[in-house]
Design a protein around this motif. Structure first.
Motif, PDB file in Angstrom:
ATOM      1  N   ASP A  82      -6.304  14.093 -15.738  1.00 53.97           N
ATOM      2  CA  ASP A  82      -6.061  12.730 -16.220  1.00 53.97           C
ATOM      3  C   ASP A  82      -6.831  11.720 -15.368  1.00 53.97           C
ATOM      4  OD1 ASP A  82      -4.412  13.675 -18.168  1.00 53.97           O
ATOM      5  OD2 ASP A  82      -2.540  12.981 -17.260  1.00 53.97           O
ATOM      6  N   ARG A  83      -7.397  10.710 -16.041  1.00 53.93           N
ATOM      7  CA  ARG A  83      -8.164   9.679 -15.338  1.00 53.93           C
ATOM      8  C   ARG A  83      -7.223   8.567 -14.879  1.00 53.93           C
ATOM      9  NH1 ARG A  83     -11.976   5.283 -17.052  1.00 53.93           N
ATOM     10  NH2 ARG A  83     -11.050   5.480 -19.115  1.00 53.93           N
ATOM     11  N   LEU A  84      -7.397   8.108 -13.645  1.00 52.14           N
ATOM     12  CA  LEU A  84      -6.590   7.029 -13.100  1.00 52.14           C
ATOM     13  C   LEU A  84      -7.438   5.762 -12.995  1.00 52.14           C
ATOM     14  CD1 LEU A  84      -4.539   8.828 -10.286  1.00 52.14           C
ATOM     15  CD2 LEU A  84      -4.006   8.540 -12.707  1.00 52.14           C
ATOM     16  N   VAL A  85      -6.963   4.701 -13.615  1.00 52.79           N
ATOM     17  CA  VAL A  85      -7.695   3.437 -13.668  1.00 52.79           C
ATOM     18  C   VAL A  85      -6.908   2.384 -12.900  1.00 52.79           C
ATOM     19  CG1 VAL A  85      -8.667   1.670 -15.175  1.00 52.79           C
ATOM     20  CG2 VAL A  85      -8.630   4.072 -15.917  1.00 52.79           C
ATOM     21  N   GLU A  86      -7.577   1.705 -11.976  1.00 51.94           N
ATOM     22  CA  GLU A  86      -6.917   0.719 -11.108  1.00 51.94           C
ATOM     23  C   GLU A  86      -6.089  -0.293 -11.893  1.00 51.94           C
ATOM     24  OE1 GLU A  86      -9.327  -1.457  -8.379  1.00 51.94           O
ATOM     25  OE2 GLU A  86     -10.261   0.346  -7.556  1.00 51.94           O
ATOM     26  N   SER A  87      -6.721  -0.900 -12.897  1.00 57.13           N
ATOM     27  CA  SER A  87      -6.041  -1.968 -13.638  1.00 57.13           C
ATOM     28  C   SER A  87      -4.799  -1.451 -14.358  1.00 57.13           C
ATOM     29  CB  SER A  87      -7.005  -2.614 -14.635  1.00 57.13           C
ATOM     30  OG  SER A  87      -7.534  -1.642 -15.529  1.00 57.13           O
ATOM     31  N   GLU A  88      -4.894  -0.248 -14.923  1.00 60.80           N
ATOM     32  CA  GLU A  88      -3.751   0.325 -15.642  1.00 60.80           C
ATOM     33  C   GLU A  88      -2.613   0.670 -14.681  1.00 60.80           C
ATOM     34  OE1 GLU A  88      -5.267   3.636 -17.804  1.00 60.80           O
ATOM     35  OE2 GLU A  88      -6.494   2.408 -19.151  1.00 60.80           O
ATOM     36  N   LEU A  89      -2.967   1.214 -13.515  1.00 60.39           N
ATOM     37  CA  LEU A  89      -1.951   1.548 -12.519  1.00 60.39           C
ATOM     38  C   LEU A  89      -1.274   0.294 -11.986  1.00 60.39           C
ATOM     39  CD1 LEU A  89      -3.948   4.276 -10.560  1.00 60.39           C
ATOM     40  CD2 LEU A  89      -1.910   4.677 -11.949  1.00 60.39           C
ATOM     41  N   ALA A  90      -2.068  -0.747 -11.740  1.00 57.67           N
ATOM     42  CA  ALA A  90      -1.512  -2.004 -11.238  1.00 57.67           C
ATOM     43  C   ALA A  90      -0.507  -2.583 -12.225  1.00 57.67           C
ATOM     44  CB  ALA A  90      -2.644  -2.996 -10.968  1.00 57.67           C
ATOM     45  N   GLU A  91      -0.850  -2.511 -13.509  1.00 60.87           N
ATOM     46  CA  GLU A  91       0.051  -3.031 -14.537  1.00 60.87           C
ATOM     47  C   GLU A  91       1.305  -2.180 -14.663  1.00 60.87           C
ATOM     48  OE1 GLU A  91       0.005  -4.235 -19.300  1.00 60.87           O
ATOM     49  OE2 GLU A  91      -1.832  -3.536 -18.311  1.00 60.87           O
ATOM     50  N   GLN A 119       0.832  -1.200   0.000  1.00 60.70           N
ATOM     51  CA  GLN A 119       0.000   0.000   0.000  1.00 60.70           C
ATOM     52  C   GLN A 119       0.866   1.249   0.000  1.00 60.70           C
ATOM     53  OE1 GLN A 119      -2.793   0.213   3.236  1.00 60.70           O
ATOM     54  NE2 GLN A 119      -3.402   2.289   2.749  1.00 60.70           N
ATOM     55  N   LYS A 120       1.896   1.248   0.846  1.00 60.47           N
ATOM     56  CA  LYS A 120       2.785   2.401   0.908  1.00 60.47           C
ATOM     57  C   LYS A 120       3.477   2.620  -0.428  1.00 60.47           C
ATOM     58  CE  LYS A 120       6.794   4.261   3.339  1.00 60.47           C
ATOM     59  NZ  LYS A 120       7.820   4.015   4.386  1.00 60.47           N
ATOM     60  N   ASP A 121       3.942   1.551  -1.028  1.00 59.26           N
ATOM     61  CA  ASP A 121       4.613   1.664  -2.314  1.00 59.26           C
ATOM     62  C   ASP A 121       3.665   2.192  -3.387  1.00 59.26           C
ATOM     63  OD1 ASP A 121       6.945   0.781  -1.248  1.00 59.26           O
ATOM     64  OD2 ASP A 121       6.846  -1.234  -2.063  1.00 59.26           O
ATOM     65  N   ALA A 122       2.447   1.695  -3.416  1.00 56.81           N
ATOM     66  CA  ALA A 122       1.478   2.134  -4.413  1.00 56.81           C
ATOM     67  C   ALA A 122       1.179   3.616  -4.250  1.00 56.81           C
ATOM     68  CB  ALA A 122       0.190   1.308  -4.289  1.00 56.81           C
ATOM     69  N   TYR A 123       0.978   4.051  -3.035  1.00 58.31           N
ATOM     70  CA  TYR A 123       0.708   5.467  -2.755  1.00 58.31           C
ATOM     71  C   TYR A 123       1.876   6.328  -3.225  1.00 58.31           C
ATOM     72  CZ  TYR A 123       0.203   9.763  -0.034  1.00 58.31           C
ATOM     73  OH  TYR A 123       0.144  11.085   0.342  1.00 58.31           O
ATOM     74  N   THR A 124       3.079   5.934  -2.845  1.00 58.03           N
ATOM     75  CA  THR A 124       4.270   6.712  -3.204  1.00 58.03           C
ATOM     76  C   THR A 124       4.470   6.747  -4.715  1.00 58.03           C
ATOM     77  OG1 THR A 124       5.332   6.115  -1.106  1.00 58.03           O
ATOM     78  CG2 THR A 124       6.758   6.908  -2.869  1.00 58.03           C
ATOM     79  N   LEU A 125       4.273   5.621  -5.364  1.00 55.38           N
ATOM     80  CA  LEU A 125       4.463   5.543  -6.813  1.00 55.38           C
ATOM     81  C   LEU A 125       3.475   6.446  -7.560  1.00 55.38           C
ATOM     82  CD1 LEU A 125       5.043   1.706  -7.126  1.00 55.38           C
ATOM     83  CD2 LEU A 125       6.723   3.487  -7.689  1.00 55.38           C
ATOM     84  N   ILE A 126       2.213   6.419  -7.142  1.00 57.53           N
ATOM     85  CA  ILE A 126       1.202   7.254  -7.809  1.00 57.53           C
ATOM     86  C   ILE A 126       1.485   8.726  -7.544  1.00 57.53           C
ATOM     87  CG2 ILE A 126      -1.254   7.827  -7.952  1.00 57.53           C
ATOM     88  CD1 ILE A 126      -1.824   4.901  -7.110  1.00 57.53           C
ATOM     89  N   LEU A 127       1.829   9.051  -6.292  1.00 54.63           N
ATOM     90  CA  LEU A 127       2.123  10.440  -5.940  1.00 54.63           C
ATOM     91  C   LEU A 127       3.315  10.964  -6.736  1.00 54.63           C
ATOM     92  CD1 LEU A 127       1.343  12.783  -4.077  1.00 54.63           C
ATOM     93  CD2 LEU A 127       2.955  11.869  -2.387  1.00 54.63           C
TER      94      LEU A 127
END
Length: 216
Positions: free
Chosen positions: A27-36, A7-15
């Motif tokens: 810009d639209r953020l899509v869960e599946s695209e971000l995960a990939e 969770q921490k990594d995902a937050y930091t990466l998106i930020l």
């Protein structure tokens, strides 16, 4: 990898992606695209998006989440709060900073002169400089509040340091701030940093005005 770590990594990466302009306001953020993109499962991505929405860094557009944008009033409010908090950080740094911390600040100013032709790199260096002042205040609660302010600054599509001549002026202002901190002059440090933020805000308004006039 634990769920908390993911969770921490995902937050930091998106930020960081928002901060570096990979994702821009609107810009639209899509869960599946971000995960990939980031190689993280969708659960920590979903939780990171919820956290970013709570922090007003993301906004709802129907059922979608988009990178939030700041209107003129929000921008004014943000800079007003930033000026007061940054001024306080400089004041406390003048009172509490160690000799070593002042030396680091001065070295940053000198090293950043080599980045004047690279606004993006200068912007990153600028954030490091301000963060060092925050830490030199030796006040953890102030540092936390400034971290929140600077996260919101990531919603700006461009850096004010991209304006012609602003980089040179900003470094001169940084030098004045360090001089005041080194002299243990709390009032001068406070005023120097507030002046720096005011000039950055003026430049920001000019950049936004020019961009809006081209779009109209």
């Amino acid at each position: 990898m634990s769920e908390l770590k993911s969770q921490k990594d995902a937050y930091t990466l998106i930020l960081e992606a928002i901060d570096t302009g990979v994702y821009r306001p609107g810009d639209r953020l899509v869960e599946s695209e971000l995960a990939e993109r980031f190689g993280v499962s969708r659960t920590p991505i979903r939780e990171a998006l919820q956290r970013l929405e709570t922090q007003s860094l993301l906004a709802r557009d129907g059922r979608s989440l988009i990178v939030a944008s700041l209107d003129h009033n929000q921008l004014s409010e943000l800079y007003a709060v930033r000026a007061e908090l940054e001024g306080l950080a400089a004041r406390l740094a003048a009172r509490h900073a160690s000799v070593e911390e002042v030396s680091v600040l001065r070295d940053m100013v000198e090293e950043d002169r080599n980045l004047l032709d690279d606004p993006a790199a200068l912007s990153r260096a600028n954030r490091r400089f301000h963060k060092q002042i925050h830490l030199a205040s030796h006040n953890r609660y102030l540092v936390q509040q400034l971290d929140l302010v600077h996260r919101t600054m990531a919603l700006m599509a461009t850096t004010s340091l991209a304006a012609e001549g602003r980089g040179v002026d900003a470094l001169a202002e940084h030098e004045a701030i360090v001089n005041a901190i080194e002299a243990r002059d709390e009032d001068r440090a406070d005023e120097a940093l507030k002046t720096h933020i005011s000039k950055a805000f003026t430049t920001r308004l000019k950049l936004d005005s020019g961009r809006n006039s081209r779009l109209s």
